[in-house]
Design an enzyme around this catalytic site. Structure first.
Site, PDB file in Angstrom:
ATOM      1  N   GLY A  12     -10.788   3.016  -4.119  1.00 11.67           N
ATOM      2  CA  GLY A  12     -10.147   2.932  -2.806  1.00 11.67           C
ATOM      3  C   GLY A  12     -11.178   3.312  -1.758  1.00 11.67           C
ATOM      4  O   GLY A  12     -11.616   4.461  -1.701  1.00 11.67           O
ATOM      5  N   GLY A  13     -11.585   2.333  -0.970  1.00 10.74           N
ATOM      6  CA  GLY A  13     -12.642   2.584   0.025  1.00 10.74           C
ATOM      7  C   GLY A  13     -12.083   2.671   1.432  1.00 10.74           C
ATOM      8  O   GLY A  13     -12.756   2.304   2.400  1.00 10.74           O
ATOM      9  N   PHE A  15      -9.696   5.157   4.314  1.00  8.89           N
ATOM     10  CA  PHE A  15     -10.045   6.360   5.083  1.00  8.89           C
ATOM     11  C   PHE A  15     -10.420   7.536   4.180  1.00  8.89           C
ATOM     12  O   PHE A  15     -11.463   8.154   4.366  1.00  8.89           O
ATOM     13  CB  PHE A  15      -8.882   6.751   6.003  1.00  8.89           C
ATOM     14  CG  PHE A  15      -8.767   5.857   7.195  1.00  8.89           C
ATOM     15  CD1 PHE A  15      -9.751   5.867   8.180  1.00  8.89           C
ATOM     16  CD2 PHE A  15      -7.685   5.007   7.348  1.00  8.89           C
ATOM     17  CE1 PHE A  15      -9.650   5.048   9.295  1.00  8.89           C
ATOM     18  CE2 PHE A  15      -7.580   4.186   8.453  1.00  8.89           C
ATOM     19  CZ  PHE A  15      -8.560   4.195   9.426  1.00  8.89           C
ATOM     20  N   GLY A  17     -11.047   7.528   0.867  1.00  8.13           N
ATOM     21  CA  GLY A  17     -12.081   7.184  -0.108  1.00  8.13           C
ATOM     22  C   GLY A  17     -13.468   7.199   0.518  1.00  8.13           C
ATOM     23  O   GLY A  17     -14.408   7.802  -0.017  1.00  8.13           O
ATOM     24  N   ASP A  36     -13.306  -1.029  -4.123  1.00  2.83           N
ATOM     25  CA  ASP A  36     -12.060  -1.511  -3.518  1.00  2.83           C
ATOM     26  C   ASP A  36     -11.744  -2.872  -4.126  1.00  2.83           C
ATOM     27  O   ASP A  36     -12.413  -3.334  -5.067  1.00  2.83           O
ATOM     28  CB  ASP A  36     -12.201  -1.559  -1.978  1.00  2.83           C
ATOM     29  CG  ASP A  36     -10.869  -1.292  -1.261  1.00  2.83           C
ATOM     30  OD1 ASP A  36      -9.944  -2.128  -1.419  1.00  2.83           O
ATOM     31  OD2 ASP A  36     -10.755  -0.285  -0.547  1.00  2.83           O
ATOM     32  N   ASN A 100       2.421   2.032  -5.205  1.00  3.09           N
ATOM     33  CA  ASN A 100       1.262   2.774  -5.698  1.00  3.09           C
ATOM     34  C   ASN A 100       1.282   2.972  -7.209  1.00  3.09           C
ATOM     35  O   ASN A 100       0.227   3.075  -7.843  1.00  3.09           O
ATOM     36  CB  ASN A 100       1.130   4.109  -4.946  1.00  3.09           C
ATOM     37  CG  ASN A 100       0.601   3.886  -3.532  1.00  3.09           C
ATOM     38  OD1 ASN A 100       0.139   2.793  -3.194  1.00  3.09           O
ATOM     39  ND2 ASN A 100       0.664   4.907  -2.689  1.00  3.09           N
ATOM     40  N   THR A 124      -3.809   9.668  -4.512  1.00  3.27           N
ATOM     41  CA  THR A 124      -2.797   8.714  -4.042  1.00  3.27           C
ATOM     42  C   THR A 124      -1.380   9.294  -4.122  1.00  3.27           C
ATOM     43  O   THR A 124      -1.005   9.913  -5.120  1.00  3.27           O
ATOM     44  CB  THR A 124      -2.896   7.420  -4.891  1.00  3.27           C
ATOM     45  OG1 THR A 124      -4.228   6.930  -4.801  1.00  3.27           O
ATOM     46  CG2 THR A 124      -1.919   6.363  -4.415  1.00  3.27           C
ATOM     47  N   ASN A 125      -0.598   9.060  -3.082  1.00  2.18           N
ATOM     48  CA  ASN A 125       0.781   9.576  -2.995  1.00  2.18           C
ATOM     49  C   ASN A 125       1.823   8.620  -3.559  1.00  2.18           C
ATOM     50  O   ASN A 125       1.569   7.413  -3.594  1.00  2.18           O
ATOM     51  CB  ASN A 125       1.114   9.856  -1.525  1.00  2.18           C
ATOM     52  CG  ASN A 125       0.679  11.241  -1.101  1.00  2.18           C
ATOM     53  OD1 ASN A 125       0.837  12.195  -1.844  1.00  2.18           O
ATOM     54  ND2 ASN A 125       0.126  11.334   0.101  1.00  2.18           N
ATOM     55  N   HIS A 180       3.796  18.098  -3.757  1.00  3.39           N
ATOM     56  CA  HIS A 180       3.198  17.827  -2.432  1.00  3.39           C
ATOM     57  C   HIS A 180       4.238  17.132  -1.558  1.00  3.39           C
ATOM     58  O   HIS A 180       4.097  15.983  -1.178  1.00  3.39           O
ATOM     59  CB  HIS A 180       1.959  16.953  -2.641  1.00  3.39           C
ATOM     60  CG  HIS A 180       1.170  16.697  -1.402  1.00  3.39           C
ATOM     61  ND1 HIS A 180       0.741  17.700  -0.566  1.00  3.39           N
ATOM     62  CD2 HIS A 180       0.706  15.542  -0.867  1.00  3.39           C
ATOM     63  CE1 HIS A 180       0.054  17.167   0.434  1.00  3.39           C
ATOM     64  NE2 HIS A 180       0.027  15.860   0.276  1.00  3.39           N
TER      65      HIS A 180
END
Ligand SMILES: NC(=O)c1ccc[n+]([C@@H]2O[C@H](COP(=O)([O-])OP(=O)(O)OC[C@H]3O[C@@H](n4cnc5c(N)ncnc54)[C@H](O)[C@@H]3O)[C@@H](O)[C@H]2O)c1
Ligand SMILES: O=C(O)C[C@H](O)C(=O)O
Length: 312
Positions: A12-13, A15, A17, A36, A100, A124-125, A180
């Protein structure tokens, strides 16, 4: 005698990453591969090259490459997962789960294929459930699949306490446990400024509002940004965890860890105090909790379980 550099891949490139990749390189912790999707290959290469061109100015020796080809991640020591969608104002982290989850499954297969011995740190959320997904999909032992939330949540708590007391953030310590989400559990009783318990330094109502602000800290940034979520403090938090593993620091940091009876929970990933070192999560520290603290942690664990039900 030459020492081989460590290798960290960041999946993941976007924000978080890209910021993580840059911080890792600035600290010379490893050569970094930023990955990415194929449609994003050129922008990802562009970000990596741009970061690399900062190296002569800042004086760091670390290579940074951008790619969409997982072969380039081969034999990574640590792989950080930031791939996926982020929430926008009005959304909860849990709204991201289905999209996700699919992304976690596909990226984990690629990670495992090329780096079967790596440690995976998931951002990742919704991150507790996504860490569980990566754990299951990877087949890795639990000490090698770790989620990030507590370092960030504790950093927010420490920031607000330092502002309140007008003291250095360096002297403020804290512990945030649980999932979280907005019912995470900042453990005020285990939090200090210069070794002095916070409860003796800050009036109860002020401490309560700091706890509330910490719980909603992610949402505060989401509302201010308008089109995405936090990335500087999340990246710094990932880097602290990756550094602890790469340098075998045995740091006492909160991690999202797989629980098999600890704190009374079975078969879930949840934020707890851990020792992070060359073995990944080397130990889960079980703190004594009051009945109120345990009830708050139970509520947070319930929220995580609800999201995990969606996974099935
Ligand atoms: N756990 C935490 O404390 C925490 C903190 C901050 C952000 N996050 C989460 O991290 C995630 C990323 O946030 P962001 O701000 O970097 O988002 P972003 O949109 O800026 O970046 C996400 C990147 O992932 C890429 N991507 C999507 N699918 C992919 C795939 N299959 N393979 C590789 N890359 C893929 C996208 O192209 C994009 O570049 C979000 O889910 C966010 O909620 C978690
Ligand atoms: O709040 C979010 O959605 C992103 C992240 O989990 C955060 O806490 O900043």
């Amino acid at each position: 005698m030459s020492m081989k550099r460590k290798k960290v891949s960041v999946i993941g490139g976007g924000f978080t990453g890209a910021t993580t990749a840059f911080m890792l390189a600035q600290k010379e912790l490893a050569d970094v591969v930023l990955v990415d999707i194929p449609q994003m290959e050129n922008p990802t290469k562009g970000k990596a090259l741009d970061m690399l061109e900062a190296a002569p100015v800042q004086g760091f020796d670390a290579n940074i490459t951008g790619t969409s080809n997982y072969e380039d991640t081969k034999d990574s020591d640590v792989v950080v997962i930031t791939a996926g969608i982020a929430r926008k104002p009005g959304m909860s982290r849990d709204d991201l789960v289905q999209t996700n989850q699919k992304i976690m499954k596909s990226v984990t297969q690629e990670i495992v294929k090329y780096s079967p011995n790596c440690f995976i740190v998931v951002l990742t959320n919704p991150v507790d459930a996504m860490t569980y997904t990566v754990f299951q999909e990877s087949g890795f032992p639990k000490n090698r699949v770790i989620g990030q939330s507590g370092v960030l949540d504790t950093a927010r708590f420490r920031t607000f306490v330092a502002q309140e007391l007008n003291l250095s953030v360096k002297d403020v310590t804290g512990f945030v446990l649980g999932g979280h989400g907005d019912d995470m559990v900042p453990l005020v009783r285990y939090s200090y400024a210069g070794g002095i318990p916070l409860e003796t330094l800050i009036p109860k109502d002020r401490l309560n509002s700091i706890v509330e602000r910490t719980r909603k800290g992610g949402g505060e940034i989401v509302n201010l940004l308008g089109n995405g979520s936090a990335y500087y403090a999340p990246a710094a938090s990932l880097v602290e965890m990756v550094e602890a593993i790469l340098k075998d620091q045995r740091r006492v940091l909160p991690s999202i860890a797989y629980l098999e009876g600890e704190y009374g929970y079975e078969g879930i990933y949840l934020g707890v105090p851990t020792v992070l070192g060359a073995g990944g999560i080397e130990k889960i520290i079980e703190l004594d909790l009051t009945s109120d603290e345990k009830a708050a942690l139970d509520q947070s664990a319930e929220s995580v379980k609800k999201v995990m039900e969606v996974l099935a």
